[in-house]
Write a protein that holds these residues in place. Sequence first.
Motif, PDB file in Angstrom:
ATOM      1  N   ASN B  64       4.646  -4.689   7.873  1.00  0.00           N
ATOM      2  CA  ASN B  64       3.363  -5.211   7.422  1.00  0.00           C
ATOM      3  C   ASN B  64       3.114  -6.554   8.115  1.00  0.00           C
ATOM      4  O   ASN B  64       4.047  -7.213   8.536  1.00  0.00           O
ATOM      5  CB  ASN B  64       3.426  -5.406   5.903  1.00  0.00           C
ATOM      6  N   ILE B  73       4.805  -8.145  -0.224  1.00  0.00           N
ATOM      7  CA  ILE B  73       5.299  -6.994  -0.979  1.00  0.00           C
ATOM      8  C   ILE B  73       6.829  -6.931  -0.924  1.00  0.00           C
ATOM      9  O   ILE B  73       7.496  -6.739  -1.944  1.00  0.00           O
ATOM     10  CB  ILE B  73       4.660  -5.689  -0.454  1.00  0.00           C
ATOM     11  N   VAL B  90      -0.898  -0.846   9.188  1.00  0.00           N
ATOM     12  CA  VAL B  90      -0.906  -1.934   8.218  1.00  0.00           C
ATOM     13  C   VAL B  90      -2.094  -1.818   7.260  1.00  0.00           C
ATOM     14  O   VAL B  90      -1.967  -2.096   6.066  1.00  0.00           O
ATOM     15  CB  VAL B  90      -0.948  -3.281   8.974  1.00  0.00           C
ATOM     16  N   SER B  91      -3.257  -1.381   7.777  1.00  0.00           N
ATOM     17  CA  SER B  91      -4.444  -1.346   6.922  1.00  0.00           C
ATOM     18  C   SER B  91      -4.303  -0.316   5.800  1.00  0.00           C
ATOM     19  O   SER B  91      -4.949  -0.434   4.763  1.00  0.00           O
ATOM     20  CB  SER B  91      -5.691  -1.054   7.748  1.00  0.00           C
ATOM     21  N   LEU B  94      -3.224  -1.871   2.349  1.00  0.00           N
ATOM     22  CA  LEU B  94      -4.241  -2.429   1.454  1.00  0.00           C
ATOM     23  C   LEU B  94      -4.966  -1.326   0.699  1.00  0.00           C
ATOM     24  O   LEU B  94      -5.246  -1.452  -0.492  1.00  0.00           O
ATOM     25  CB  LEU B  94      -5.243  -3.295   2.223  1.00  0.00           C
ATOM     26  N   SER B  95      -5.263  -0.200   1.396  1.00  0.00           N
ATOM     27  CA  SER B  95      -5.951   0.914   0.739  1.00  0.00           C
ATOM     28  C   SER B  95      -5.117   1.428  -0.429  1.00  0.00           C
ATOM     29  O   SER B  95      -5.630   1.654  -1.534  1.00  0.00           O
ATOM     30  CB  SER B  95      -6.192   2.046   1.734  1.00  0.00           C
ATOM     31  N   GLU B  97      -2.701  -0.176  -2.021  1.00  0.00           N
ATOM     32  CA  GLU B  97      -2.567  -1.225  -3.039  1.00  0.00           C
ATOM     33  C   GLU B  97      -3.803  -1.276  -3.928  1.00  0.00           C
ATOM     34  O   GLU B  97      -3.726  -1.521  -5.121  1.00  0.00           O
ATOM     35  CB  GLU B  97      -2.344  -2.590  -2.383  1.00  0.00           C
ATOM     36  N   ARG B  98      -4.991  -1.011  -3.318  1.00  0.00           N
ATOM     37  CA  ARG B  98      -6.233  -1.039  -4.088  1.00  0.00           C
ATOM     38  C   ARG B  98      -6.251   0.070  -5.128  1.00  0.00           C
ATOM     39  O   ARG B  98      -6.910  -0.040  -6.157  1.00  0.00           O
ATOM     40  CB  ARG B  98      -7.436  -0.875  -3.153  1.00  0.00           C
ATOM     41  N   GLN B 100      -3.873   0.883  -6.934  1.00  0.00           N
ATOM     42  CA  GLN B 100      -3.020   0.414  -8.026  1.00  0.00           C
ATOM     43  C   GLN B 100      -2.130   1.512  -8.588  1.00  0.00           C
ATOM     44  O   GLN B 100      -1.726   1.459  -9.754  1.00  0.00           O
ATOM     45  CB  GLN B 100      -3.858  -0.197  -9.153  1.00  0.00           C
TER      46      GLN B 100
END
Lengths: 200, 200
Positions: B64, B73, B90-91, B94-95, B97-98, B100
């Motif tokens: 990352n 993280i 890497v992107s 975020l997807s 992580e969003r 959850q």
Amino acid sequence: MAYQYPPTLAKLINELSRLPGLGPKAAQRLAFFLLTEKRQASGELARALLEAESRIHPCPICGNLTDSERCAICADGNRDRGLLCIVESVSDILSLERSQGFSGVYHVLGGVISPLDGVGPEKLNLTGLEARIRENHVTEVIMATNPTVEGEATALYLAKKLKPLGVKVSRLAHGMPVGGNLTYADEATLSLALSGRKEL
Amino acid sequence: MAYQYPPTLAKLINELSRLPGLGPKAAQRLAFFLLTEKRQASGELARALLEAESRIHPCPICGNLTDSERCAICADGNRDRGLLCIVESVSDILSLERSQGFSGVYHVLGGVISPLDGVGPEKLNLTGLEARIRENHVTEVIMATNPTVEGEATALYLAKKLKPLGVKVSRLAHGMPVGGNLTYADEATLSLALSGRKEL
């Protein structure tokens, strides 16, 4: 707390997303590209930006971008200073130059009159335009603003303003684009192409 | 000689047009925007680029991007190190992580196996992956590569390679996207949504 990008990365994405035509997703993609696949590209881009920012400025005569005292067109002694072409933006100059159909000089307005966007004539680059027309004994001013509602309004406004100086004011012709197709042409263009027809 | 942009400007346009998704016209538009409408934006962008270039680097554990020794993280003691999610880029982190829906840690491949583009497994970030799985007693590896031909092939390749380590390897579910419409769903997605149906 939800995962977030490191601040330096978030800052870069934020700066990139402020550019026209780039949304947050495209800015993110660009940032990752610059920091993973092409690391040295980001340094080169940064240097190119800083150098362009410090060296490029508007030509004091016409408003074209230049890194010299005057732009290459205003400095060229072979251009006809009596023929002046008024354009909306700097990029329009290159388009017209590529057509190789113009040997005069330019004047960049830096926009068009657009009441809805709060842009009146006072926001356009008009300082020096009338003096330039008088001093260079300009015989014809070609209004080359875009064929949009705002472009037409700006052309009409300037024509009204410049005609009292005793100069001929003309407008780029409207009609069918070369390689176009009647089936796909819009009514307004076809109507103007018809009314502007020429005898063969 | 035909009119050309000043070299500093041509250099900036060239650097911008090398970015993914930006053609020569878009690069030109960006350069004019940065040099006319938003002059201070180009300096800010340059500084953000240089700062990101010098401070952002891949996390030595997962790949990352981070500006610290380890990414947020990997440094978070509350994440489940026994649950490893393998992503292409890497992107994707975020997807995920969003959503959850994931409390484990990640591993970024930095690409997918794509023979047509000359990308074999040796070009992926696989160093340390097996050691990481062993040392952290990983119980499950989730293959979260994209549902494309290359993503599927990469998932299958890695599953075959990692299963001998005695770890459970799973794949993100395929099916209808939330808010989707059966009328517009492609056959492959619908077929997978049917075969993966769940009892209510």
